[in-house]
Design an enzyme around this catalytic site. Structure first.
Site, PDB file in Angstrom:
ATOM      1  N   GLY A  43      16.044 -48.435  45.960  1.00 53.71           N
ATOM      2  CA  GLY A  43      14.920 -49.072  45.269  1.00 53.71           C
ATOM      3  C   GLY A  43      13.806 -49.485  46.213  1.00 53.71           C
ATOM      4  N   CYS A  44      14.172 -50.057  47.345  1.00 56.47           N
ATOM      5  CA  CYS A  44      13.169 -50.528  48.308  1.00 56.47           C
ATOM      6  C   CYS A  44      12.424 -49.360  48.935  1.00 56.47           C
ATOM      7  CB  CYS A  44      13.823 -51.405  49.372  1.00 56.47           C
ATOM      8  SG  CYS A  44      14.526 -52.919  48.665  1.00 56.47           S
ATOM      9  N   SER A  45      13.111 -48.247  49.139  1.00 53.60           N
ATOM     10  CA  SER A  45      12.458 -47.058  49.679  1.00 53.60           C
ATOM     11  C   SER A  45      11.464 -46.496  48.665  1.00 53.60           C
ATOM     12  CB  SER A  45      13.498 -46.000  50.052  1.00 53.60           C
ATOM     13  OG  SER A  45      14.332 -46.489  51.089  1.00 53.60           O
TER      14      SER A  45
END
Length: 153
Positions: A43-45
């Site tokens: 998700g953060c990527s």
């Protein structure tokens, strides 16, 4: 969460290049300050890549983008290199900014309760005042949602 109209808490922390970055360095410029849980997670990527993809439009609006997590400078270096991120990543291992912006909260994951960073975004105006608060944002739409907001101003 902090509220619209409040003075944004200043901080002075290291970025992915080891430079000290303070929020007050950006007075006179709008800032998108987004908090995310962890470098190199799916998700953060996706969220970072969405900001990277939209970066030229943020730049054309004279808006600075700052991503903050509790990861180390070394972790940010790897994250930046892997995705060629054009914006500043701030390392906050002591949770200075993370707690000041009230994004260190209890999270539930598969029935397990723990403390962690809740993915949240603040838009801060040129005078250092919080203009928009976006709690619990979605990684895939966060950058576009902010652009829509900024275009409507």
């Amino acid at each position: 969460m902090l509220e619209v109209g409040m003075k944004a808490p200043d901080f002075s922390l290291k970025d992915q290049h080891g430079n000290t970055v303070a929020l007050s360095d950006f007075l006179g410029k709008k800032v998108v300050l987004y908090f995310y849980p962890k470098d190199n997670t799916p998700g953060c990527s996706r969220q970072a890549c969405a900001f990277a993809g939209a970066y030229e439009e943020f730049k054309s609006m004279d808006v600075a983008v700052l991503g903050v997590s509790k990861d180390s400078v070394a972790s940010h270096v790897k994250f930046d290199e892997k995705y060629s991120l054009p914006f500043i990543l701030i390392s906050d291992p002591e949770l200075e900014a993370i707690k000041a912006y009230d994004v260190w909260q209890e999270k539930k994951n598969y029935g397990k309760v723990s403390m962690g960073v809740v993915r949240s975004t603040y838009v801060i105006d040129q005078q250092g005042v919080i203009e928009k608060v976006m709690p619990k944002v979605k990684p895939d739409t966060n950058a576009e949602d902010i652009l829509k907001y900024l275009r409507s101003k």
